[in-house]
Design a protein around this motif. Structure first.
Motif, PDB file in Angstrom:
ATOM      1  N   THR A  85     -34.953-141.657  21.779  1.00 39.02           N
ATOM      2  CA  THR A  85     -36.250-140.987  21.863  1.00 39.02           C
ATOM      3  C   THR A  85     -36.036-139.534  22.226  1.00 39.02           C
ATOM      4  N   LEU A  86     -36.979-138.676  21.777  1.00 41.12           N
ATOM      5  CA  LEU A  86     -36.805-137.228  21.931  1.00 41.12           C
ATOM      6  C   LEU A  86     -38.159-136.539  22.001  1.00 41.12           C
ATOM      7  N   GLY A  87     -38.321-135.656  22.975  1.00 42.46           N
ATOM      8  CA  GLY A  87     -39.454-134.746  23.019  1.00 42.46           C
ATOM      9  C   GLY A  87     -38.998-133.383  22.542  1.00 42.46           C
ATOM     10  N   PRO A  88     -39.546-132.859  21.444  1.00 44.32           N
ATOM     11  CA  PRO A  88     -39.061-131.574  20.915  1.00 44.32           C
ATOM     12  C   PRO A  88     -39.129-130.436  21.921  1.00 44.32           C
ATOM     13  N   VAL A  89     -40.123-130.490  22.812  1.00 42.94           N
ATOM     14  CA  VAL A  89     -40.286-129.405  23.784  1.00 42.94           C
ATOM     15  C   VAL A  89     -40.548-129.968  25.168  1.00 42.94           C
ATOM     16  N   TRP A  90     -40.193-129.181  26.172  1.00 46.34           N
ATOM     17  CA  TRP A  90     -40.778-129.268  27.501  1.00 46.34           C
ATOM     18  C   TRP A  90     -41.845-128.179  27.521  1.00 46.34           C
ATOM     19  N   SER A  91     -42.331-127.803  28.684  1.00 45.04           N
ATOM     20  CA  SER A  91     -43.433-126.828  28.752  1.00 45.04           C
ATOM     21  C   SER A  91     -42.927-125.383  28.635  1.00 45.04           C
ATOM     22  N   ARG A  92     -42.259-125.129  27.511  1.00 45.80           N
ATOM     23  CA  ARG A  92     -41.745-123.786  27.223  1.00 45.80           C
ATOM     24  C   ARG A  92     -41.480-123.723  25.716  1.00 45.80           C
ATOM     25  N   PRO A  93     -41.481-122.543  25.144  1.00 42.19           N
ATOM     26  CA  PRO A  93     -41.196-122.430  23.718  1.00 42.19           C
ATOM     27  C   PRO A  93     -39.704-122.579  23.444  1.00 42.19           C
ATOM     28  N   ASN A  94     -39.379-123.118  22.278  1.00 36.69           N
ATOM     29  CA  ASN A  94     -37.995-123.129  21.816  1.00 36.69           C
ATOM     30  C   ASN A  94     -37.990-122.962  20.300  1.00 36.69           C
ATOM     31  N   ILE A  95     -36.866-123.203  19.662  1.00 37.28           N
ATOM     32  CA  ILE A  95     -36.772-122.944  18.222  1.00 37.28           C
ATOM     33  C   ILE A  95     -37.554-123.961  17.399  1.00 37.28           C
ATOM     34  N   PHE A  96     -38.010-125.025  18.028  1.00 31.35           N
ATOM     35  CA  PHE A  96     -38.693-126.096  17.305  1.00 31.35           C
ATOM     36  C   PHE A  96     -40.221-126.010  17.411  1.00 31.35           C
ATOM     37  N   ALA A  97     -40.724-125.570  18.546  1.00 31.11           N
ATOM     38  CA  ALA A  97     -42.171-125.576  18.772  1.00 31.11           C
ATOM     39  C   ALA A  97     -42.479-124.803  20.045  1.00 31.11           C
ATOM     40  N   TYR A  98     -43.766-124.818  20.401  1.00 30.21           N
ATOM     41  CA  TYR A  98     -44.236-124.109  21.580  1.00 30.21           C
ATOM     42  C   TYR A  98     -44.753-125.131  22.582  1.00 30.21           C
ATOM     43  N   GLY A  99     -43.996-125.345  23.647  1.00 29.56           N
ATOM     44  CA  GLY A  99     -44.424-126.309  24.654  1.00 29.56           C
ATOM     45  C   GLY A  99     -45.620-125.808  25.435  1.00 29.56           C
ATOM     46  N   VAL A 100     -46.506-126.719  25.775  1.00 32.14           N
ATOM     47  CA  VAL A 100     -47.729-126.303  26.470  1.00 32.14           C
ATOM     48  C   VAL A 100     -47.410-125.907  27.910  1.00 32.14           C
ATOM     49  N   PRO A 101     -47.794-124.693  28.346  1.00 34.21           N
ATOM     50  CA  PRO A 101     -47.550-124.295  29.735  1.00 34.21           C
ATOM     51  C   PRO A 101     -48.409-125.117  30.696  1.00 34.21           C
ATOM     52  N   PHE A 102     -48.012-125.112  31.963  1.00 36.46           N
ATOM     53  CA  PHE A 102     -48.772-125.792  33.005  1.00 36.46           C
ATOM     54  C   PHE A 102     -49.943-124.894  33.413  1.00 36.46           C
ATOM     55  N   ARG A 103     -51.157-125.270  32.994  1.00 39.99           N
ATOM     56  CA  ARG A 103     -52.336-124.486  33.356  1.00 39.99           C
ATOM     57  C   ARG A 103     -53.482-125.422  33.716  1.00 39.99           C
ATOM     58  N   PHE A 104     -54.241-125.022  34.729  1.00 35.14           N
ATOM     59  CA  PHE A 104     -55.419-125.783  35.161  1.00 35.14           C
ATOM     60  C   PHE A 104     -56.474-124.796  35.666  1.00 35.14           C
ATOM     61  N   PRO A 105     -57.715-124.951  35.230  1.00 32.15           N
ATOM     62  CA  PRO A 105     -58.144-125.793  34.112  1.00 32.15           C
ATOM     63  C   PRO A 105     -57.799-125.115  32.788  1.00 32.15           C
ATOM     64  N   SER A 106     -57.501-125.904  31.794  1.00 36.32           N
ATOM     65  CA  SER A 106     -57.144-125.363  30.485  1.00 36.32           C
ATOM     66  C   SER A 106     -57.130-126.479  29.458  1.00 36.32           C
ATOM     67  N   THR A 107     -57.420-126.122  28.229  1.00 41.62           N
ATOM     68  CA  THR A 107     -57.191-127.050  27.131  1.00 41.62           C
ATOM     69  C   THR A 107     -55.710-126.997  26.766  1.00 41.62           C
ATOM     70  N   PRO A 108     -55.229-127.964  25.992  1.00 44.01           N
ATOM     71  CA  PRO A 108     -53.848-127.889  25.502  1.00 44.01           C
ATOM     72  C   PRO A 108     -53.677-126.990  24.290  1.00 44.01           C
ATOM     73  N   GLN A 109     -54.760-126.341  23.864  1.00 40.70           N
ATOM     74  CA  GLN A 109     -54.683-125.481  22.680  1.00 40.70           C
ATOM     75  C   GLN A 109     -54.164-124.107  23.103  1.00 40.70           C
ATOM     76  N   ILE A 110     -52.849-124.028  23.304  1.00 38.58           N
ATOM     77  CA  ILE A 110     -52.187-122.801  23.751  1.00 38.58           C
ATOM     78  C   ILE A 110     -50.969-122.584  22.867  1.00 38.58           C
ATOM     79  N   GLY A 111     -50.979-121.529  22.086  1.00 38.22           N
ATOM     80  CA  GLY A 111     -49.798-121.180  21.321  1.00 38.22           C
ATOM     81  C   GLY A 111     -49.709-121.847  19.964  1.00 38.22           C
ATOM     82  N   PRO A 112     -48.688-121.449  19.183  1.00 37.54           N
ATOM     83  CA  PRO A 112     -48.513-121.962  17.823  1.00 37.54           C
ATOM     84  C   PRO A 112     -47.891-123.350  17.808  1.00 37.54           C
ATOM     85  N   GLY A 113     -47.765-123.899  16.604  1.00 45.69           N
ATOM     86  CA  GLY A 113     -47.249-125.255  16.446  1.00 45.69           C
ATOM     87  C   GLY A 113     -45.786-125.296  16.079  1.00 45.69           C
ATOM     88  N   LEU A 114     -45.433-126.246  15.210  1.00 41.69           N
ATOM     89  CA  LEU A 114     -44.043-126.423  14.814  1.00 41.69           C
ATOM     90  C   LEU A 114     -43.542-125.236  14.003  1.00 41.69           C
TER      91      LEU A 114
END
Length: 346
Positions: free
Chosen positions: A150-179
């Motif tokens: 099993t594999l999670g492409p991201v943790w809560s940071r961007p990498n070469i695969f995608a943009y991990g959602v930062p830790f924010r409250f309150p916030s939607t998960p709609q932060i940053g680009p996709g794959l």
């Protein structure tokens, strides 16, 4: 406590390998086997609490604990991440050898079932944040041969695969680009290799990109309900509906940050708040698509449940909320085994 409280629990996420990697204690493997640790999980605590196995994450911390101005963490270098990931994989392999059968690395759903029957801890090798994997995905193939399932492409940071959602409250998960293009190649290759793709830590755009691309059940191993706790790491109702539609699963995170309505990191959080997220998920997606994803050894959990040995307290709280024994078995381990069997093609 009644013996009927001991429901076998297969858990969707723990960070004990990282804790062991960062520890200065000598002979950490034997300490884990014998239970001389202050971790949420070691083998005696697992045995006492009915924790029969889980996804053992290999997570590489950011090179600095401070986020940038956008709240984003920097990813580690690929070479550093690969070396650290290999060290954690080696730790798990040593424990398997030195435990004399008390822990087994599982490659199939049948392996997990056999471990539960034999009383062994069923460990599944998992990567959280794919920084160890190169753009050509060569390391993915080698790690898969070594036991990665099993594999999670991201943790809560961007990498070469995608943009991990930062830790924010309150916030939607709609932060940053996709794959990215490389991220899409990663998803396709994981599908080919039958590696489960974990959507926890994925931002919303990345989630939908994977939902459109992947042919496997959608799984978020340790995420909670955004409608109850508006944290960026939690799942919206639309995301939950998409997970249900694919026959996927949500593993409920025990982290108080993702349970509380106020988003506070307060261990004085009653187990009823965790049960509330389970109830919402069961109502929304059905009992067959909900399980547990504790985040043991990776986050602050309710003080009422000190570590894995206290899992029966959660089972009792769920029983008090109205769940019967068959439903508790589904939440405890059967749903995880079912979705892994489907994903792994077994």
């Amino acid at each position: 406590m009644s013996t009927k409280s001991i429901i076998p629990v297969f858990d969707g996420h723990n960070d004990v390998l990282l804790r062991m990697h960062l520890s200065s204690q000598q002979d950490e493997d034997i300490a884990f086997i014998n239970g001389k640790t202050d971790y949420h999980i070691d083998l005696p605590k697992a045995k006492q609490g009915g924790l029969v196995g889980g996804l053992c994450a290999m997570f590489v911390p950011s090179p600095t604990s401070k986020a940038d101005d956008n709240g984003d963490f920097l990813p580690p270098l690929q070479s550093d991440a690969l070396n650290t990931t290999m060290a954690m994989a080696a730790t798990l392999a040593r424990i398997e050898k030195r435990s004399l059968g008390a822990l087994k690395i599982c490659l199939t759903a049948a392996d997990i079932r056999n471990c539960i029957a034999a009383g062994s801890f069923a460990a599944v090798m998992h990567i959280e944040g794919a920084e160890a994997i190169d753009p050509d995905l060569d390391a993915l193939h080698i790690l898969h041969r070594a036991g990665l399932r099993t594999l999670g492409p991201v943790w809560s940071r961007p990498n070469i695969f995608a943009y991990g959602v930062p830790f924010r409250f309150p916030s939607t998960p709609q932060i940053g680009p996709g794959l990215t293009d490389i991220g899409r190649a990663l998803v396709r290759t994981c599908n080919e290799l039958k590696i489960m793709i974990d959507l926890s830590h994925m931002n919303e755009q990345g989630f939908w990109d994977i939902a459109r691309l992947s042919d496997a059940p959608l799984v978020a191993s340790h995420s909670n309900v955004h409608a109850l706790t508006p944290h960026s790491r939690n799942l919206t109702d639309d995301q939950l509906d998409a997970i249900k539609a694919t026959g996927g699963l949500v593993g409920v995170n025990f982290g108080v940050l993702f349970l509380r309505q106020d988003g506070r990191k307060d261990a004085n959080t009653p187990l009823e708040m965790l049960v509330r997220h389970v109830d919402y998920l069961v109502d929304r997606v059905g009992i067959d698509h909900v399980a547990l994803g504790s985040d043991f050894d990776g986050t602050t959990i309710p003080a009422a449940m000190r570590n894995a040995s206290d899992l029966p307290k959660l089972i009792e709280a769920l029983r008090d909320s109205g769940y019967n024994e068959a439903e508790l078995r589904k939440l405890g381990h059967e749903n995880w085994i079912k979705v892994l069997a489907r994903t792994w093609g077994q």
